[in-house]
Design a protein around this motif. Sequence first.
Motif, mmCIF file in Angstrom:
data_model
loop_
_atom_site.group_PDB
_atom_site.id
_atom_site.type_symbol
_atom_site.label_atom_id
_atom_site.label_comp_id
_atom_site.label_asym_id
_atom_site.label_seq_id
_atom_site.Cartn_x
_atom_site.Cartn_y
_atom_site.Cartn_z
ATOM 1 N N GLU A 291 0.936 -1.105 -0.096
ATOM 2 C CA GLU A 291 -0.050 -0.088 0.220
ATOM 3 C C GLU A 291 0.762 1.311 -0.025
ATOM 4 O O GLU A 291 0.529 2.270 -0.530
ATOM 5 C CB GLU A 291 -0.929 0.077 1.105
ATOM 6 C CG GLU A 291 -2.139 -0.845 1.123
ATOM 7 C CD GLU A 291 -3.379 -0.581 1.777
ATOM 8 O OE1 GLU A 291 -3.292 0.651 2.445
ATOM 9 O OE2 GLU A 291 -4.218 -1.197 2.284
ATOM 10 N N THR A 296 -2.251 5.053 -4.254
ATOM 11 C CA THR A 296 -3.732 5.006 -3.552
ATOM 12 C C THR A 296 -3.661 5.527 -2.049
ATOM 13 O O THR A 296 -2.336 5.407 -1.490
ATOM 14 C CB THR A 296 -4.551 3.990 -3.792
ATOM 15 O OG1 THR A 296 -3.772 2.808 -3.097
ATOM 16 C CG2 THR A 296 -4.816 3.522 -5.265
ATOM 17 N N HIS A 297 -4.621 5.497 -1.326
ATOM 18 C CA HIS A 297 -4.968 5.966 -0.068
ATOM 19 C C HIS A 297 -4.240 4.785 0.600
ATOM 20 O O HIS A 297 -4.707 3.549 0.522
ATOM 21 C CB HIS A 297 -6.197 6.270 0.334
ATOM 22 C CG HIS A 297 -6.260 6.292 1.908
ATOM 23 N ND1 HIS A 297 -5.714 7.305 2.621
ATOM 24 C CD2 HIS A 297 -7.103 5.512 2.679
ATOM 25 C CE1 HIS A 297 -6.153 7.456 3.842
ATOM 26 N NE2 HIS A 297 -6.972 6.209 3.741
ATOM 27 N N TYR A 396 0.948 1.037 -10.935
ATOM 28 C CA TYR A 396 -0.205 0.356 -9.754
ATOM 29 C C TYR A 396 -0.616 -0.964 -10.338
ATOM 30 O O TYR A 396 -0.814 -1.708 -9.497
ATOM 31 C CB TYR A 396 -1.517 1.325 -10.198
ATOM 32 C CG TYR A 396 -2.423 1.157 -9.259
ATOM 33 C CD1 TYR A 396 -2.505 1.711 -7.832
ATOM 34 C CD2 TYR A 396 -3.569 -0.008 -9.310
ATOM 35 C CE1 TYR A 396 -3.543 1.445 -7.044
ATOM 36 C CE2 TYR A 396 -4.540 -0.131 -8.784
ATOM 37 C CZ TYR A 396 -4.791 0.340 -7.637
ATOM 38 O OH TYR A 396 -5.528 -0.113 -6.498
ATOM 39 N N ASN A 400 -1.111 -4.463 -8.156
ATOM 40 C CA ASN A 400 -2.134 -4.857 -7.768
ATOM 41 C C ASN A 400 -2.817 -5.774 -8.720
ATOM 42 O O ASN A 400 -4.244 -6.105 -9.160
ATOM 43 C CB ASN A 400 -3.195 -3.655 -7.468
ATOM 44 C CG ASN A 400 -2.658 -2.863 -6.492
ATOM 45 O OD1 ASN A 400 -2.775 -3.068 -4.998
ATOM 46 N ND2 ASN A 400 -1.898 -1.903 -6.637
ATOM 47 N N PHE A 409 -11.812 1.383 -13.644
ATOM 48 C CA PHE A 409 -11.403 1.642 -12.036
ATOM 49 C C PHE A 409 -10.112 2.410 -12.121
ATOM 50 O O PHE A 409 -10.024 3.454 -11.114
ATOM 51 C CB PHE A 409 -11.080 0.438 -11.586
ATOM 52 C CG PHE A 409 -10.342 0.083 -10.099
ATOM 53 C CD1 PHE A 409 -11.238 0.184 -9.138
ATOM 54 C CD2 PHE A 409 -9.110 0.352 -9.921
ATOM 55 C CE1 PHE A 409 -10.698 0.427 -7.972
ATOM 56 C CE2 PHE A 409 -8.496 0.346 -8.485
ATOM 57 C CZ PHE A 409 -9.080 0.255 -7.638
ATOM 58 N N LEU A 410 -9.194 2.400 -12.965
ATOM 59 C CA LEU A 410 -8.117 3.151 -12.828
ATOM 60 C C LEU A 410 -8.389 4.624 -13.297
ATOM 61 O O LEU A 410 -7.876 5.513 -12.896
ATOM 62 C CB LEU A 410 -7.094 2.664 -13.826
ATOM 63 C CG LEU A 410 -6.396 1.456 -13.445
ATOM 64 C CD1 LEU A 410 -5.355 0.823 -14.435
ATOM 65 C CD2 LEU A 410 -5.795 1.366 -12.142
ATOM 66 N N THR A 412 -11.443 6.229 -12.400
ATOM 67 C CA THR A 412 -11.764 6.647 -11.053
ATOM 68 C C THR A 412 -10.609 7.056 -10.416
ATOM 69 O O THR A 412 -10.634 7.911 -9.514
ATOM 70 C CB THR A 412 -12.654 5.670 -10.590
ATOM 71 O OG1 THR A 412 -13.787 5.627 -11.524
ATOM 72 C CG2 THR A 412 -13.489 6.308 -9.435
ATOM 73 N N THR A 413 -9.702 5.849 -10.117
ATOM 74 C CA THR A 413 -8.640 6.120 -9.252
ATOM 75 C C THR A 413 -7.694 7.436 -9.418
ATOM 76 O O THR A 413 -7.339 8.063 -8.340
ATOM 77 C CB THR A 413 -7.747 4.767 -9.235
ATOM 78 O OG1 THR A 413 -8.585 3.648 -8.882
ATOM 79 C CG2 THR A 413 -6.511 5.009 -8.252
ATOM 80 N N PHE A 414 -7.453 7.466 -10.661
ATOM 81 C CA PHE A 414 -6.434 8.636 -11.046
ATOM 82 C C PHE A 414 -7.371 10.113 -11.378
ATOM 83 O O PHE A 414 -6.521 10.911 -11.957
ATOM 84 C CB PHE A 414 -5.652 8.343 -11.911
ATOM 85 C CG PHE A 414 -4.680 7.057 -11.465
ATOM 86 C CD1 PHE A 414 -3.697 7.355 -10.440
ATOM 87 C CD2 PHE A 414 -4.635 5.892 -12.325
ATOM 88 C CE1 PHE A 414 -2.869 6.585 -10.211
ATOM 89 C CE2 PHE A 414 -3.900 4.673 -11.803
ATOM 90 C CZ PHE A 414 -2.863 5.089 -10.783
ATOM 91 N N ASN A 415 -8.528 9.745 -11.274
ATOM 92 C CA ASN A 415 -9.240 10.949 -11.863
ATOM 93 C C ASN A 415 -9.176 11.151 -13.176
ATOM 94 O O ASN A 415 -8.938 12.555 -13.490
ATOM 95 C CB ASN A 415 -9.136 12.214 -10.799
ATOM 96 C CG ASN A 415 -10.229 13.236 -10.868
ATOM 97 O OD1 ASN A 415 -11.347 12.956 -11.082
ATOM 98 N ND2 ASN A 415 -9.624 14.420 -10.409
#
Length: 496
Positions: A291, A296-297, A396, A400, A409-410, A412-415
């Motif tokens: 992580e 990501t967070h 990433y 993962n 998904f990516l 959304t994750t990276f905007n």
Amino acid sequence: MQTIMIIDDEPVVREGLEVLIDWHGLDCQIIATADNGAAGLQDILRLKPDIVLTDIKMPYLSGLEMAAEVKKTHPEIEFVLLSGYSEFSYAQEAIKIGTFSYLLKPVEELEIIETIEKLVMKIKQRKEVQVTVETYQTMDKRYLLKELIINQKMANSLEPLLKQAPFALIQLPTLETNVEGYRAYLSERGGQGEVLEFSHGSNGYLFLTQVTKPEIDLADDWFWENELEDGVVIISQIRNHTAKLYEDIQANEQKQFLFKERVLTSERLGIAKKGASKESLSAIQQRLLEELTAATHVEEEWHMASLSHYFQRKQYSETQTKVELSKFTLSLFQELEERLNDPLADEHKETILEDIMKSQSLVALLRLLKHEFSRLHQVYLTDVDNQNIVQKMIHYTSKNYGADLNLQFLATTFNYNSSYLGKKFTAEVGVSYSKYLDQIRIREAKNLLKKSNLMIYEVAEKVGYNNIDYFHKKFKTLTQVSPNEYRKKQNQEVCS
């Protein structure tokens, strides 16, 4: 102030004694009067006065009969008998039953005052002696109890107390704690046994007799409600003997570092040991590392909770816990340095290790590590941010690939817009993201087939394929052989 009762069947005598004598000046107070011996006896047994002034000849019960009956159960109550008869037989009987004085009517005021003054002095002296004796008895009992519990020296004089099993012991930060408040709290809720206190070193101790599980729960509740700010209360487990009570306390005292509770019980420590996750320290470290190096967070709270549960389950000593967490942190630093290709300053590492060893509790130590890991994550993200978005996607994915990944998904994750992201990835890498993901997953699957004994479906799940048929199809498309055939071929090459 001493308490007085006046009993006489003549109203004039009763009222005269009440009004003519300055009772307050004699340090006395009249608490009741009665007009016959039977009523007087009931009031005496109910009110238990210090002194009784009574006539001898009265209806229902004479003063002598009443005094004799009272003296059977309350020999400390003093009687002054008043009589209009001068027969010596009355005086003899009065002396025989232990009355203090025998006065003939009509009684002079001065004579009554002198008699009461002597009685008051006698009663005060007796009470002072009684308080002194009780104090010494209590001190002696506490000393003997301490010797029994701490040093295991048997004390014969405590034998009646030791018949009140089972027992428990409570260690307080100090005996300044409101022991009387706790004793009253326990009594109000049905506690049957004694609560005796003694001190040893800087701690106070409460020894409980006839204790039950509900009473230990009540102790737990009370000490939580009365927020102690000066330390932890430790409650031993319930035992039918005193031999191990102090050992329980000492063993549990060593575990204070691991727990943030103000009240520690043997039962709570046992639950923590049995109920915590069985996840290993290396597994926690690997999960945290992945992580920290992902874009990501980081769930720091989750990782810190995992570490807390691990050490509470192990119930290491304070020193051992600090050593293990120091090794954990150094190993994590080393892994990060390799991935960042940028060694951390030795001075910083030394500061972190010094802070770990200075921590006063596991909670404080984990708070320190949480802050440090959050900082390291930001360092890594800054390094990753210097790359373009496609490099972030590749990075990433490499960490993962076993997760449920897709272009949406990516995005959304990276905007980013997913369509834009897909076109940019294909332009720079030369294949679509979905094909790139399949390549990474099949590459990792080949490694697992070569180096592990996992079943085919287990390999598929680990690299991100939940559908075994789809995995077979993708594997054969990219390698021209099935997973089984690939594994056999690899095994043959090893053997040849």
